[in-house]
Design an enzyme around this catalytic site. Structure first.
Site, PDB file in Angstrom:
ATOM      1  CB  SER A  61      -0.963  -0.059   1.213  1.00 43.32           C
ATOM      2  OG  SER A  61      -1.989  -0.826   0.888  1.00 43.32           O
ATOM      3  CE  LYS A  64      -3.825   0.650  -0.980  1.00 44.65           C
ATOM      4  NZ  LYS A  64      -4.442   0.688   0.122  1.00 44.65           N
ATOM      5  CE1 TYR A 189      -4.256  -0.967  -4.999  1.00 47.19           C
ATOM      6  CE2 TYR A 189      -5.156  -3.337  -4.847  1.00 47.19           C
ATOM      7  CZ  TYR A 189      -4.712  -2.042  -4.075  1.00 47.19           C
ATOM      8  OH  TYR A 189      -4.716  -1.739  -2.954  1.00 47.19           O
ATOM      9  CE1 TYR A 241      -3.398   0.269   4.896  1.00 49.14           C
ATOM     10  CE2 TYR A 241      -2.195  -0.722   6.503  1.00 49.14           C
ATOM     11  CZ  TYR A 241      -2.420  -0.694   5.104  1.00 49.14           C
ATOM     12  OH  TYR A 241      -1.655  -1.170   4.286  1.00 49.14           O
ATOM     13  CB  VAL A 259      -0.350  -5.762   4.398  1.00 49.88           C
ATOM     14  CG1 VAL A 259      -1.378  -5.090   4.845  1.00 49.88           C
ATOM     15  CG2 VAL A 259      -0.463  -6.212   2.983  1.00 49.88           C
TER      16      VAL A 259
END
Length: 305
Positions: A61, A64, A189, A241, A259
Site C-alpha cells: 500500500s 498508493k 494494481y 489505515y 502489509v
C-alpha cells in the site's frame, strides 16, 4: 545517528512477538517476523541504517502514494477527486461496506483499497502493460534505483487470492466510478503492490516528498510542490489505515504503511524514513516498526505539529 538507530532497533525488536506476518497473501507468509530494519536519509543525502534494512519486501500500500501522484499528474486533481474522496474512513483498509451506504457515491479516500483501485484506473496508457511501465519507471526515478522491479511470485499470489479487491472493483464499476476494463485495472494494481523494495528505496520516496517533489540526488523536479503536499496530507490523515489519528498524535509524521511490513515516512524539509518489520498489528501496520518510528520521532523531535 547510527548509534541511535542501533539502540532503537534493538529496543523495539521484541514488539514483533505481539504481531503476525500477513497470511492472506500466501507469498507474504515467508517473511521472518523478527526482522526489523530502518534507513534514514537527510537533506544532505547522508544515509543512516540499522537492522535488516537490506531485506527485500514488496511495497504493497505504500505504492498508493505514487500512483495517486501519477493519476493527478495525468488528469488534474479536480478530475481525480470527482471519483475518490478526501476523508478518513475509520474502517479497515480493505473494507467495502460504506460503498453501499446511501449518499456515498465514491470511495472515501485514495489510501484505502477501493480508492486506490479507482486511482490506478486513472493512470494513462493504451493498456495495462504501458500503465504499469509508466508507474514503475516513476518509482525508479524517485528512488534512483533502475533495478527496482516486480516480485513475480507475490504478484501471482495477489492475483490468485485478491478476491475481495476483485469484488470491490466490480462494485465500483457497477457504481460508475471505475472506468475501463476491471481485470486490466486490477492487473496494474496487483503489480504496483508487488514492486520489490528495501528500506533505502522507501526512505528515498519519503525524501522525495520531503523535498517537495524534487529528487534530491539528481535535482529533477518530478511533480509540483502542490501535488507533493496533497500526498503528504493524505499520509497524515489516512496513511496508517484506521490508526492514522493515533499515529498523528503519537508520532506526528506523514507516513504510509504496507502489509508486507513497510513504513515510509516523510519529515518535510528534513528527511525520508524507510522501515521494515513484517509482523503486523490487527490494523495491518508493522508492530515493531510503529514502536521504532515513535521513539525516533520523540528523540529527534520530528513531529510536524
Amino acid at each position: 545517528m547510527k548509534r541511535l538507530l542501533d539502540e532503537l532497533v534493538e529496543k523495539n525488536r521484541y514488539l514483533a512477538k505481539k504481531g503476525k506476518v500477513a497470511d492472506y497473501i500466501p507469498a507474504l507468509k515467508k517473511a521472518n517476523p523478527e526482522d526489523l530494519g530502518i534507513c534514514v536519509i537527510d537533506m544532505k543525502e547522508k544515509i543512516y541504517t540499522s537492522g535488516e534494512y537490506r531485506t527485500k519486501f514488496t511495497i504493497q500500500s505504500i505504492s498508493k502514494t505514487i500512483s495517486l501522484m501519477l493519476a493527478i499528474m495525468d488528469n488534474g486533481a479536480e478530475e481525480v477527486f470527482k471519483r475518490v474522496g478526501m476523508e478518513p474512513t475509520g474502517d479497515a483498509f480493505n473494507s467495502m461496506y460504506k460503498l453501499e451506504i446511501e449518499g456515498i457515491s465514491k470511495p472515501l479516500n485514495p489510501m484505502i483499497n477501493a480508492g486506490a483501485i479507482v486511482v490506478t484506473s486513472l493512470i494513462k496508457g493504451k493498456n495495462s502493460k504501458e500503465k504499469f511501465a509508466r508507474l514503475l519507471n516513476l518509482f525508479r526515478k524517485i528512488t534512483c534505483n533502475e533495478r527496482l522491479d516486480l516480485n513475480e511470485e507475490v504478484y501471482i499470489s495477489e492475483k490468485r487470492t485478491g478476491h475481495k479487491n476483485r469484488a470491490m472493483a466490480y462494485l465500483l464499476k457497477d457504481m460508475g466510478v471505475l472506468k475501463g476494463d476491471v481485470e486490466e485495472v486490477l492487473d496494474v494494481y496487483f503489480k504496483q503492490c508487488s514492486i520489490e523494495v528495501d528500506c533505502i528505496d522507501i526512505a528515498n520516496i519519503g525524501l522525495f516528498l520531503a523535498n517537495r517533489g524534487k529528487v534530491l540526488k539528481t535535482g529533477e523536479v518530478v511533480t509540483t510542490d502542490h501535488i507533493a503536499r496533497i500526498i503528504k496530507t493524505f499520509m497524515v490523515t489516512c496513511g496508517m489505515y484506521n490508526s492514522s489519528g493515533e499515529f498523528a498524535i503519537r508520532v506526528g509524521i506523514p507516513a504510509k504503511s504496507g502489509v508486507a511490513g513497510g513504513i515510509m515516512a516523510s519529515v518535510p524539509h528534513r528527511m525520508g524514513i524507510g522501515i521494515y518489520g513484517p509482523a503486523l498489528d490487527e490494523k495491518g501496520n508493522s508492530v515493531a516498526g510503529y514502536g521504532l518510528i515513535e521513539d525516533l520521532s520523540r528523540k529527534l523531535n520530528l513531529s510536524i505539529f
